[in-house]
Design an enzyme around this catalytic site. Structure first.
Site, mmCIF file in Angstrom:
data_model
loop_
_atom_site.group_PDB
_atom_site.id
_atom_site.type_symbol
_atom_site.label_atom_id
_atom_site.label_comp_id
_atom_site.label_asym_id
_atom_site.label_seq_id
_atom_site.Cartn_x
_atom_site.Cartn_y
_atom_site.Cartn_z
ATOM 1 N N GLU A 158 13.411 38.411 3.343
ATOM 2 C CA GLU A 158 14.814 38.781 3.526
ATOM 3 C C GLU A 158 15.782 37.690 3.100
ATOM 4 O O GLU A 158 16.745 37.957 2.404
ATOM 5 C CB GLU A 158 15.097 39.059 5.014
ATOM 6 C CG GLU A 158 14.710 40.408 5.497
ATOM 7 C CD GLU A 158 15.223 40.638 6.908
ATOM 8 O OE1 GLU A 158 14.747 39.951 7.834
ATOM 9 O OE2 GLU A 158 16.097 41.497 7.094
ATOM 10 N N LYS B 87 10.904 37.867 7.401
ATOM 11 C CA LYS B 87 12.060 36.970 7.422
ATOM 12 C C LYS B 87 12.146 36.178 6.121
ATOM 13 O O LYS B 87 13.215 35.997 5.564
ATOM 14 C CB LYS B 87 11.925 36.041 8.637
ATOM 15 C CG LYS B 87 13.157 35.631 9.325
ATOM 16 C CD LYS B 87 13.939 36.645 10.146
ATOM 17 C CE LYS B 87 13.574 38.078 10.087
ATOM 18 N NZ LYS B 87 14.172 38.986 10.977
ATOM 19 N N TRP C 141 29.149 49.951 1.193
ATOM 20 C CA TRP C 141 27.790 49.572 0.785
ATOM 21 C C TRP C 141 27.261 50.774 0.016
ATOM 22 O O TRP C 141 27.025 51.838 0.594
ATOM 23 C CB TRP C 141 26.953 49.289 2.035
ATOM 24 C CG TRP C 141 25.627 48.658 1.760
ATOM 25 C CD1 TRP C 141 25.387 47.344 1.509
ATOM 26 C CD2 TRP C 141 24.346 49.295 1.761
ATOM 27 N NE1 TRP C 141 24.040 47.129 1.343
ATOM 28 C CE2 TRP C 141 23.374 48.306 1.486
ATOM 29 C CE3 TRP C 141 23.918 50.607 1.943
ATOM 30 C CZ2 TRP C 141 22.020 48.586 1.403
ATOM 31 C CZ3 TRP C 141 22.568 50.895 1.858
ATOM 32 C CH2 TRP C 141 21.631 49.878 1.592
HETATM 33 C C1 AGP Z 1 15.766 42.416 10.439
HETATM 34 O O1 AGP Z 1 15.823 41.091 10.023
HETATM 35 C C2 AGP Z 1 16.220 43.388 9.486
HETATM 36 N N1 AGP Z 1 17.410 43.085 8.839
HETATM 37 C C3 AGP Z 1 15.886 44.843 9.705
HETATM 38 O O2 AGP Z 1 14.526 44.956 9.459
HETATM 39 C C4 AGP Z 1 16.219 45.483 11.063
HETATM 40 O O3 AGP Z 1 15.395 44.945 12.054
HETATM 41 C C5 AGP Z 1 16.024 47.008 10.964
HETATM 42 O O4 AGP Z 1 16.890 47.519 10.003
HETATM 43 C C6 AGP Z 1 16.221 47.720 12.284
HETATM 44 O O5 AGP Z 1 17.527 47.582 12.744
HETATM 45 P P1 AGP Z 1 17.900 47.916 14.235
HETATM 46 O O6 AGP Z 1 17.137 46.993 15.104
HETATM 47 O O7 AGP Z 1 19.380 47.696 14.297
HETATM 48 O O8 AGP Z 1 17.516 49.350 14.477
#
Ligand code: AGP
Length: 609
Positions: free
Chosen positions: A489, A486, A74
């Site tokens: 995203e 959501k 990534w």
């Molecule tokens: C949630 O839909 C996200 N993809 C993102 O905001 C996520 O909650 C955030 O990166 C925190 O991740 P974690 O809970 O694994 O720490």
């Protein structure tokens, strides 16, 4: 983010590596590659884009060999491209590495290596590692690795192969997850358990600066001074099928559907049907300890941060302790006021989010007591916090968090009720009322999920909106924030969450006749006020979708569409009101033809700042 798998055994490694990479797809990636050792040389094959491109390339000419490493990248340094993808190698192709994380001092190292005559072919930070390994290699790859990591600043999980040591696969980590898996006549290295779960359930969880020397028959763990480390084998208890789709079209829909079970699993351990108190997995927060706490920080990122906002609201309202909820990337740099009487609660699904981990470490450094609310068992945050409350949601594969968020909310409900009970702010009668409502949440969610077809119709009706506002008051506003995230995203629709009362202080200027306003109105005391705010936007042409409690039929006067959720105690409406929001985002994404499980530009686990 990036994913690593390594294999050494008696089978052809390319298929095992490829299958392992597929299990890691959920982490998010933009290119992929493998390196296979065939005793004469190390063959590297990589591609930009999806793993299926790599698969096609491998089919053209399969690399023979029973030792190999593979990677999904990534992009952080340098665009997604074949040349920037991993594995990387030294010029002669004799030392090969894959890397997750970021090398912060790579520019300085690159300049030095260039002065020594090294040539760089990629734009990555990772390439300095293979040249450093080359520089330090004097016949022992472990020695070279130890010298190399002493030079590195930043985070890394590394898998390394050396042409002249065909019996060894080496791994090391710092601030990026890495595990070693024990098989029979074969062993594994991986950044995440699902990559190797098909082959073994016996895992060594590596800590920072620990090196795994993996051969076909053994795994040796050593520190940077080459002292042997004795590590207990961690037995994985969850099943690979729970990391697969299980008949659902997408992971996100499977995970949404799993929520009644997730809620039940969380409560069955912590709140019995006749309980007079909550069991917080043995976390000791008795009245005496709580009376000494002057402040609570709740720190997290993204969806987990939204859970922390609910936690703040409830702890302050029910337990009367001041709580600051903070985004981890801000918290870590703003010199927060922390002492030994501060409680810091970090929330993370993955347990590996770089900013949340840094916030936890800062809190510990400043002497705070720390609690982690974490989903991934054995993750770095879970291991480093003083106390841990697992959210027991099982592996969450879709990038957009759904079931883990619901599990985090359950944790917030339990912690706030627990603290309030300990401090004497909740009477036995109230506790029983809360307990009974909480125990009904799993069935309440099932009931909401039964109306999925109706929600899908609504999603279809509004899928072409170019702007969506999510509004609410109190807890409803916090739910709105998660709904808005959501939608962004997975449906790629611009949306904003606002406190309903704030709209007329500016954002109402954006309302026109193609704006969708999702109004969350589940708080009895604030219902009329939210209704008035909905009328204000309605008068300016907005379409209104309301999410409210059963029985609130008068909302039809203003809303174009309504989704009803079952009645419950006010503190628990957040978990129920969020379920239709998840379904709306999911269905809009599918209807618009997006990759709902792997939305563009996003990664499941954000292990860089
Ligand atoms: C949630 O839909 C996200 N993809 C993102 O905001 C996520 O909650 C955030 O990166 C925190 O991740 P974690 O809970 O694994 O720490």
């Amino acid at each position: 983010m990036c994913g690593i798998i390594g294999y050494i055994g008696n089978k052809q490694s390319d298929c095992i590596l490829l299958e392992g990479l597929k299990k890691l797809e959920y982490r998010g990636y933009d290119s992929a590659g493998v390196a296979v050792h065939n005793s004469n040389n190390i063959k590297i094959i990589k591609t930009n884009g999806r793993i299926k491109n790599l698969e096609e390339k491998l089919l053209e000419k399969r690399p023979e060999g029973t030792l190999g490493i593979a990677h999904t990248r990534w992009a952080t340094h340098g665009k997604p491209s074949e040349i920037n993808s991993h594995p990387h190698s030294n010029k002669s192709g004799t030392i090969v590495a894959v890397h997750n994380g970021i090398i912060e001092n790579y520019i300085e190292l690159k300049e030095r290596l260039k002065d020594f005559g090294y040539e760089f072919v990629s734009e990555t930070d990772t390439e300095v590692i293979v040249h450093l390994l080359d520089y330090y290699y004097k016949g022992d790859i472990v020695d070279a690795l130890i010298s190399t990591i002493k030079e590195l600043k930043g985070s890394y999980a590394l898998g390394v192969l050396c042409k002249d040591e065909p019996e060894k696969l080496i791994g090391v980590r710092k601030d990026s997850p890495l595990i070693a898996g024990l098989g029979i006549g074969e062993n594994f290295l991986a950044s995440d358990i699902p990559a190797i779960l098909e082959h073994t359930r016996d895992i060594y969880l590596l800590n920072d600066n620990e090196i795994a020397i993996i051969t076909r028959d053994s795994i040796e763990l050593i520190d940077v001074n080459k002292n042997k480390i004795d590590r207990e084998v961690y037995k994985v208890t969850w099943d690979i099928v729970s990391a697969q789709k299980d008949g659902y079209e997408h992971f996100m829909s499977k995970e949404i559907a799993e929520q009644p079970k997730v809620v039940k699993d969380n409560l069955s351990l912590r709140l019995k049907t006749d309980a007079k108190t909550i069991n917080l997995d043995g976390i000791n927060l008795d009245k005496e300890t709580l009376d000494k706490i002057n402040k609570i920080y709740m720190v997290a990122c993204g969806t987990a941060y939204h859970a922390s906002l609910v936690g703040k609201y409830l702890i302050e309202r029910l337990a009367r302790i001041p709580v600051v909820a903070d985004v981890a990337s801000e918290f870590r740099y703003r010199d927060p006021i922390i002492d030994k009487n501060t409680l810091v609660i970090v929330i993370s699904q993955s347990g590996e989010t770089a900013d949340t981990l840094a916030a936890l470490r800062l809190a510990k450094e400043k002497g705070a007591r720390t609690i982690g609310i974490v989903n991934v068992v054995g993750s770095t945050i879970a291991r480093e916090c003083d106390d841990i409350l697992y959210t027991l949601a099982g592996p969450e594969i879709a990038v957009a968090s759904t079931k883990a968020y619901s599990a985090q909310l359950i944790a917030m409900y339990l912690i706030s009720c627990y603290i309030a009970t300990q401090k004497g702010y909740i009477s036995e009668e109230e506790f029983i009322m809360f307990r009974n409502s909480l125990l009904a949440i799993s069935d309440n969610i099932k009931q909401i999920l039964k109306n999925e077809d109706r929600v899908k119709e609504i999603a279809n009706k509004y899928k072409n909106c170019d702007n969506v506002f999510y509004i609410g008051r109190g807890l409803d506003y916090l739910v709105a924030k998660e709904g808005s995230l959501k939608l962004k995203e997975v449906a790629y629709i611009h949306s904003e969450a606002y406190e309903a009362g704030e709209l007329k202080h500016g954002p109402i200027a954006l309302i026109h006749d193609n704006t969708l306003v999702v109004g969350i109105a589940t708080d009895e005391h604030l219902f009329e006020k939210t209704m008035s705010n909905l009328k204000e936007v309605k008068a300016r042409g907005a379409k209104i979708l309301a999410i409210t409690l059963e029985g609130k039929e008068d909302i039809m006067d203003v809303a174009d569409d309504v989704i009803y959720i079952p009645n419950t105690e006010w503190i628990f409406t957040s978990i129920l009101a969020n379920i239709p929001q998840q379904l709306i985002a999911y269905h809009m994404s599918i209807l618009l033809g997006h990759d709902v499980d792997k939305p563009r530009n996003l990664a499941k686990s954000v292990t860089v700042e």
